[in-house]
Scaffold this motif. Structure first.
Motif, short mmCIF file in Angstrom:
data_model
loop_
_atom_site.label_atom_id
_atom_site.label_comp_id
_atom_site.label_asym_id
_atom_site.label_seq_id
_atom_site.Cartn_x
_atom_site.Cartn_y
_atom_site.Cartn_z
N UNK A 194 6.46 13.56 9.46
CA UNK A 194 6.69 12.24 8.91
C UNK A 194 5.53 11.82 8.02
N UNK A 195 5.84 11.02 7.01
CA UNK A 195 4.84 10.53 6.08
C UNK A 195 4.36 9.17 6.59
N UNK A 196 3.06 8.97 6.59
CA UNK A 196 2.48 7.70 7.03
C UNK A 196 2.65 6.69 5.90
N UNK A 197 3.62 5.78 6.04
CA UNK A 197 3.93 4.84 4.97
C UNK A 197 2.85 3.77 4.80
N UNK A 198 2.20 3.40 5.89
CA UNK A 198 1.14 2.40 5.80
C UNK A 198 -0.05 2.95 5.01
N UNK A 199 -0.39 4.19 5.27
CA UNK A 199 -1.49 4.82 4.55
C UNK A 199 -1.16 4.98 3.07
N UNK A 200 0.09 5.36 2.76
CA UNK A 200 0.51 5.49 1.37
C UNK A 200 0.54 4.14 0.66
N UNK A 201 0.90 3.08 1.37
CA UNK A 201 0.92 1.75 0.77
C UNK A 201 -0.49 1.31 0.41
N UNK A 202 -1.47 1.67 1.23
CA UNK A 202 -2.86 1.34 0.92
C UNK A 202 -3.36 2.10 -0.30
N UNK A 203 -2.81 3.29 -0.52
CA UNK A 203 -3.20 4.09 -1.68
C UNK A 203 -2.49 3.63 -2.95
N UNK A 204 -1.49 2.75 -2.82
CA UNK A 204 -0.80 2.25 -4.00
C UNK A 204 0.56 2.88 -4.23
N UNK A 205 1.02 3.72 -3.33
CA UNK A 205 2.32 4.36 -3.50
C UNK A 205 3.43 3.39 -3.10
N UNK A 206 4.45 3.30 -3.91
CA UNK A 206 5.64 2.53 -3.54
C UNK A 206 6.86 3.37 -3.86
N UNK A 207 7.84 3.36 -2.98
CA UNK A 207 9.00 4.22 -3.14
C UNK A 207 9.85 3.80 -4.32
N UNK A 208 10.06 2.51 -4.46
CA UNK A 208 10.86 1.99 -5.56
C UNK A 208 9.92 1.21 -6.48
N UNK A 209 9.65 1.77 -7.63
CA UNK A 209 8.73 1.13 -8.56
C UNK A 209 9.35 -0.15 -9.11
N UNK A 210 8.56 -1.19 -9.19
CA UNK A 210 9.04 -2.48 -9.70
C UNK A 210 8.50 -2.71 -11.10
N UNK A 211 9.27 -3.41 -11.91
CA UNK A 211 8.82 -3.78 -13.23
C UNK A 211 8.90 -2.67 -14.24
N UNK A 212 9.82 -1.75 -14.10
CA UNK A 212 9.92 -0.65 -15.04
C UNK A 212 10.67 -1.05 -16.30
N UNK A 213 11.56 -2.03 -16.19
CA UNK A 213 12.42 -2.39 -17.31
C UNK A 213 12.06 -3.77 -17.83
N UNK A 214 12.22 -3.94 -19.11
CA UNK A 214 12.00 -5.27 -19.67
C UNK A 214 13.27 -6.09 -19.46
N UNK A 215 13.22 -7.38 -19.80
CA UNK A 215 14.36 -8.26 -19.58
C UNK A 215 15.53 -7.98 -20.52
N UNK A 216 15.33 -7.20 -21.56
CA UNK A 216 16.42 -6.89 -22.50
C UNK A 216 17.49 -6.02 -21.84
N UNK A 217 17.12 -5.25 -20.85
CA UNK A 217 18.07 -4.35 -20.23
C UNK A 217 18.85 -4.99 -19.09
#
Length: 61
Positions: free
Chosen positions: A29-52
């Motif tokens: 299993x992957x330690x999600x808390x440790x990855x969150x501290x490193x800056x990893x997020x499963x679903x990246x936010x803010x990839x698209x501008x408002x035009x899409x």
């Protein structure tokens, strides 16, 4: 002396017990808390501008 009868082979009628050695295995299993501290997020936010965005409502009119 009478000969001993050979015991019949044990037949497992329980489907779960029959196949549990194939399914129940250790997992890594992957330690999600440790990855969150490193800056990893499963679903990246803010990839698209408002035009899409199809239903973007502009309130500054």
């Amino acid at each position: 002396m009478a000969k001993k009868k050979a015991l019949p082979e044990v037949v497992i009628h329980n489907f779960v017990a029959k196949h549990m050695h194939e399914v129940n295995k250790s997992q890594v299993f992957v330690d999600r808390k440790k990855n969150a501290k490193r800056g990893y997020s499963k679903h990246k936010k803010g990839r698209y501008s408002n035009d899409y965005l199809p239903f973007f409502i502009c309130l500054n009119t």
